[in-house]
Enzyme design. Structure first.
Site, short mmCIF file in Angstrom:
data_model
loop_
_atom_site.label_atom_id
_atom_site.label_comp_id
_atom_site.label_asym_id
_atom_site.label_seq_id
_atom_site.Cartn_x
_atom_site.Cartn_y
_atom_site.Cartn_z
CD GLU A 4 85.80 128.16 71.21
OE1 GLU A 4 86.89 127.89 70.67
OE2 GLU A 4 85.63 128.23 72.43
CG LEU A 5 86.23 122.81 67.15
CD1 LEU A 5 86.41 122.21 65.76
CD2 LEU A 5 85.85 121.73 68.14
CB CYS A 38 89.26 128.83 73.49
SG CYS A 38 87.96 130.05 73.76
CD GLU A 132 93.61 125.70 72.38
OE1 GLU A 132 92.87 126.56 72.88
OE2 GLU A 132 93.19 124.64 71.89
#
Length: 231
Positions: A4-5, A38, A132
């Protein structure tokens, strides 16, 4: 392997949306944990007919948030994880402003306590839009065509989750089909998740899915056995 990036969470506010509900949800989705999530809401695409209404309500609610010690019950936003994170986010905001973005609220900091920040007049190639942020920044972008908003969400190299606020069932189903993300939240924000759902992303947001059942499936090697009766 399950990875999970991270992501660049987008939420679409359609012209049929409940603006009061959408604004409150986006405040929580964008600034919970000071945006250090995230799937945090980072980009909000609002139909131009409802843009001013959403923007004004959203900013008003953001300015009511309280910064402080996260162990205190009255605190809405605590500190960022490091001084380096503060400096990086400040630099990204400065770059955006230099290129024409407008800070509607926030943008300043007291140590690691970073005021919740709302930007408009942003462009898709600004760092605060295409990378991000992992911090308390939400970008507001008007749109005229629902399909164009879907394309803008998909233009990101990330694809973790997305939210869509609409009372148009056709638009809801269109978003579910077209958005290249691991999860589409209809009438909720990209940040929403529960542990038992198949959580994970597409593109640079990762490989595989979390959640008890789905994690087991990811870590299971499938073997097919065919048994025929003897002669």
């Amino acid at each position: 392997t399950t990875l999970e990036l991270g992501g660049n969470g987008a939420t679409i506010i359609d012209d049929s949306a409940d603006i009061e509900r959408a604004a409150t949800a986006c405040v929580m989705g964008g600034f919970g944990y000071s945006g250090q999530v995230c799937n945090s809401v980072q980009r909000v695409y609002i139909h131009r007919k409802r843009y001013d209404e959403f923007r004004d309500r959203f900013v008003r609610e953001v300015e009511q948030l309280t910064l402080g010690d996260p162990t205190h019950e009255a605190t809405d936003l605590g500190p960022l994880i490091s001084d380096a994170a503060v400096e990086r986010i400040q630099n990204w905001i400065a770059e955006a402003v230099q290129r024409g973005a407008k800070v509607l609220t926030g943008g300043n900091t007291e140590g690691r306590l970073f005021r919740p920040t709302v930007l408009e007049d942003v462009t898709e190639d600004m760092t605060v839009m295409c990378e991000e942020v992992f911090g308390p920044i939400v970008n507001l972008v008007p749109f005229d065509d629902f399909n164009a908003a879907l394309e803008a969400v998909n233009a990101s190299e990330y694809g973790l989750q997305a939210g869509v606020f609409t009372n148009d069932l056709q638009h809801a189903m269109l978003a579910a089909r077209k958005l290249d993300v691991g999860g589409v939240m209809i009438n909720n924000v990209s940040q929403w998740r529960v542990d038992q759902m198949p959580y994970g992303g597409n593109k640079n947001s990762g490989v595989g899915r979390e959640g008890p059942r789905f994690s087991v499936e990811e870590m299971t090697k499938l073997k097919m056995v065919s048994l025929y009766p003897g002669a």
